[in-house]
Write a protein that holds these residues in place. Structure first.
Motif, mmCIF file in Angstrom:
data_model
loop_
_atom_site.group_PDB
_atom_site.id
_atom_site.type_symbol
_atom_site.label_atom_id
_atom_site.label_comp_id
_atom_site.label_asym_id
_atom_site.label_seq_id
_atom_site.Cartn_x
_atom_site.Cartn_y
_atom_site.Cartn_z
ATOM 1 N N TYR A 258 0.717 -0.929 -0.494
ATOM 2 C CA TYR A 258 0.255 0.136 -0.448
ATOM 3 C C TYR A 258 0.795 1.056 0.244
ATOM 4 C CZ TYR A 258 -3.293 -3.055 1.256
ATOM 5 O OH TYR A 258 -4.415 -3.925 1.600
ATOM 6 N N GLY A 259 2.004 1.147 0.255
ATOM 7 C CA GLY A 259 3.010 2.556 0.769
ATOM 8 C C GLY A 259 3.355 3.230 -0.265
ATOM 9 N N ILE A 260 4.086 1.341 -0.452
ATOM 10 C CA ILE A 260 5.009 1.823 -2.658
ATOM 11 C C ILE A 260 4.497 2.014 -3.307
ATOM 12 C CG2 ILE A 260 5.823 0.071 -4.043
ATOM 13 C CD1 ILE A 260 7.365 -1.678 -1.441
ATOM 14 N N SER A 261 2.996 1.660 -3.429
ATOM 15 C CA SER A 261 1.598 2.270 -4.637
ATOM 16 C C SER A 261 1.516 3.628 -4.768
ATOM 17 C CB SER A 261 0.413 0.881 -4.508
ATOM 18 O OG SER A 261 0.886 0.137 -4.871
ATOM 19 N N THR A 262 1.375 4.287 -3.492
ATOM 20 C CA THR A 262 1.046 5.482 -2.489
ATOM 21 C C THR A 262 2.097 6.386 -2.885
ATOM 22 O OG1 THR A 262 -0.569 4.799 -0.591
ATOM 23 C CG2 THR A 262 0.011 6.676 -0.972
ATOM 24 N N ARG A 263 3.502 6.495 -2.794
ATOM 25 C CA ARG A 263 4.790 6.846 -2.297
ATOM 26 C C ARG A 263 5.012 6.633 -4.125
ATOM 27 N NH1 ARG A 263 9.772 4.269 -0.136
ATOM 28 N NH2 ARG A 263 9.953 3.067 -2.049
ATOM 29 N N ASN A 264 4.896 5.648 -4.473
ATOM 30 C CA ASN A 264 4.964 5.414 -6.757
ATOM 31 C C ASN A 264 4.047 6.180 -7.151
ATOM 32 O OD1 ASN A 264 6.670 3.535 -6.458
ATOM 33 N ND2 ASN A 264 5.639 1.820 -7.166
ATOM 34 N N ALA A 265 2.699 6.657 -6.785
ATOM 35 C CA ALA A 265 1.894 6.931 -7.812
ATOM 36 C C ALA A 265 2.520 8.907 -7.252
ATOM 37 C CB ALA A 265 0.150 7.181 -7.396
ATOM 38 N N CYS A 266 2.766 9.666 -6.040
ATOM 39 C CA CYS A 266 2.882 10.915 -5.245
ATOM 40 C C CYS A 266 4.110 11.165 -6.628
ATOM 41 C CB CYS A 266 3.396 10.520 -3.551
ATOM 42 S SG CYS A 266 1.603 10.157 -2.777
ATOM 43 N N ARG A 267 5.287 10.469 -6.463
ATOM 44 C CA ARG A 267 6.121 10.546 -7.040
ATOM 45 C C ARG A 267 5.837 11.054 -8.794
ATOM 46 N NH1 ARG A 267 10.532 6.243 -4.684
ATOM 47 N NH2 ARG A 267 11.349 7.970 -2.863
ATOM 48 N N MET A 268 5.065 10.021 -8.960
ATOM 49 C CA MET A 268 4.785 10.266 -10.718
ATOM 50 C C MET A 268 3.793 11.659 -10.487
ATOM 51 S SD MET A 268 3.006 7.882 -12.733
ATOM 52 C CE MET A 268 1.353 8.201 -12.860
ATOM 53 N N ALA A 269 2.759 12.236 -10.176
ATOM 54 C CA ALA A 269 2.081 13.188 -9.856
ATOM 55 C C ALA A 269 2.813 14.689 -9.617
ATOM 56 C CB ALA A 269 0.861 13.103 -9.117
ATOM 57 N N VAL A 270 3.885 14.239 -8.683
ATOM 58 C CA VAL A 270 4.968 15.479 -8.625
ATOM 59 C C VAL A 270 5.558 15.615 -10.148
ATOM 60 C CG1 VAL A 270 6.620 16.505 -6.953
ATOM 61 C CG2 VAL A 270 5.134 15.148 -5.855
ATOM 62 N N GLU A 271 5.950 14.201 -10.695
ATOM 63 C CA GLU A 271 7.245 14.303 -11.182
ATOM 64 C C GLU A 271 6.737 15.515 -12.900
ATOM 65 O OE1 GLU A 271 10.062 10.760 -10.378
ATOM 66 O OE2 GLU A 271 8.875 11.360 -11.956
ATOM 67 N N GLU A 272 5.160 14.828 -12.893
ATOM 68 C CA GLU A 272 4.471 15.060 -14.058
ATOM 69 C C GLU A 272 4.253 16.537 -13.897
ATOM 70 O OE1 GLU A 272 1.730 10.899 -15.279
ATOM 71 O OE2 GLU A 272 0.686 12.877 -13.924
ATOM 72 N N ILE A 273 3.402 17.443 -12.782
ATOM 73 C CA ILE A 273 2.880 18.361 -12.887
ATOM 74 C C ILE A 273 4.362 19.751 -13.055
ATOM 75 C CG2 ILE A 273 3.755 19.019 -9.696
ATOM 76 C CD1 ILE A 273 0.709 20.137 -12.459
ATOM 77 N N ASN A 274 5.459 18.911 -12.243
ATOM 78 C CA ASN A 274 7.181 19.707 -11.955
ATOM 79 C C ASN A 274 7.610 19.851 -13.693
ATOM 80 O OD1 ASN A 274 7.346 20.667 -9.989
ATOM 81 N ND2 ASN A 274 8.544 18.241 -9.579
#
Length: 390
Positions: A51-67
């Motif tokens: 659960y935490g790995i999926s959460t971290r992966n998705a957060c990182r992806m969202a942040v990379e996309e917005i940046n």
């Protein structure tokens, strides 16, 4: 002469150090001025690590996309997002420490997470007291957002999930005698068990066994409870637990000759369920927030991006974390300032936001109003079965 040269060099060295230090400070300040720090929390280790790995992966992806898009424009100024992610190990005390660090040391503007209800209930009071908005991606216990008006979530809540699984068991599967086995020390497990029990009974069904254990991270032997359940003769078994214990229970139940269908909630949603449970979890059902088989272009874009980046399909935890980040980005864009109270107000005003897991508008308790999907496990895969709207 040598002494004078030495003194000169020492003074020169001190000057250089001071100048360098000043430049570093200025650089740091400039970075702070153009960066919005957000926190992320989830169980990267422990019994619910996926659960935490999926959460971290998705957060990182969202942040990379917005940046990559240049960041977020707020108040006429562009900001990049800096994500600081902490592991809560699936433990309330670790979650509380993670929240304190993010708020007191890192100075984050908002927090995405955490995942498990017991951990969110430990972190939410800290965020509320500090006036730091928090969006739990997957904590479904109703008490989480009742902590205060800075606490939001991206997922549906346990009363809705418990009711739809009771409806599904009674109406879609035609079952009338249900057994329930749950962790009595976990708010998520207890909540789902209770809401299922109430609704199934309202419909005219009978709860023939209501068995509990304590601490699913440590319990390995469920034979005592399963012996009572088998003796009660249920025609369906509701397991409102997390994937690792569900796999263990399913194996032990099948070994004892309990062949009735098993159903559960979003705590089942992990690729590890099929790895650990194998044939014991085949043919069973659970409710969750999203299906990667949804043909919606937005869902398919997310699934493609996640699979390309991480070489695996996203689960519901990833979809919800991604949604929580997008919701937060939208609030940062529309807030009057980057103060906690203004970000909170912007979150409250979000209407019909097109997220991956559905269109989101927050109700008065800051819970999203949206539907759920039922997933069936077939041939070791999660297969979309049906969608249920509120």
């Amino acid at each position: 002469m040598a002494e004078r040269i030495c003194n000169y060099l020492q003074r020169y060295a001190v000057s250089v150090i001071l100048i360098c230090g000043l430049l570093i400070m200025q650089s740091g300040c400039a970075q702070k001025e153009n960066t919005i720090k957000i926190g992320g929390v989830g169980p990267v280790t422990g019994g619910a690590a996926t659960y935490g790995i999926s959460t971290r992966n998705a957060c990182r992806m969202a942040v990379e996309e917005i940046n990559r898009q240049g960041g977020i424009e707020a108040g006429g100024k562009k900001y990049k997002i800096d994500l600081i992610f902490e592991d809560d190990e699936g433990r309330p005390e670790s979650a509380a420490n993670a929240y304190r660090k993010l708020i007191d040391q890192d100075g984050v503007a908002a927090i995405v997470g955490t995942v498990m209800s017991k951990c969110s209930l430990a972190g939410a009071p800290i965020a509320q007291e500090a006036h730091v908005p928090m969006i739990s991606n997957a904590s479904t216990n109703p008490q989480v957002t009742l902590v205060g008006d800075y606490i939001f979530r991206a997922c549906f809540i346990d009363p809705f999930q418990g009711r739809i699984m009771a409806n599904f068991a009674f109406t879609s599967l035609g079952k009338r005698r249900a057994a329930v086995l749950f962790d009595n020390g976990n708010d998520y497990n207890k909540g789902l068990a209770e809401f299922f029990k109430v609704r199934f009974t309202e419909l005219g069904g009978e709860i023939v066994a209501y068995e509990a254990f304590t601490d699913e991270d440590k319990t390995q032997d469920f034979s005592a409870q399963l012996t009572k359940i088998k003796a009660a003769g249920p025609d369906i078994l509701f397991l409102p637990n997390y994937y690792s214990s569900v796999a263990l229970i399913a194996k032990q139940a099948r070994a004892m000759g309990i062949d009735v269908p098993m159903i559960g909630g979003d705590g089942w949603d992990s690729p590890q369920l099929m790895v650990l449970g194998k044939e014991a979890v085949e043919g069973n059902f659970f409710s969750t927030h999203f299906s990667k088989d949804d043909p919606s272009p937005q869902v398919q874009k997310f699934v493609k991006s996640y699979a390309e980046k991480y070489q695996q399909d996203p689960d519901a935890l990833a979809a919800l974390a991604y949604d929580a980040c997008l919701i937060l980005f939208e609030a940062l864009r529309t807030a009057r300032s980057l103060k906690g109270e203004d970000i909170r107000d912007a979150l409250k005003n979000i209407r019909n936001f097109a997220a991956v897991s559905g269109q989101i508008t927050f109700d008065a308790q800051r819970n999203p109003i949206k539907g759920a999907v039922i997933v069936k496990i077939e041939n070791g895969r999660q297969v979309f079965y049906q969608r249920i709207n509120p």
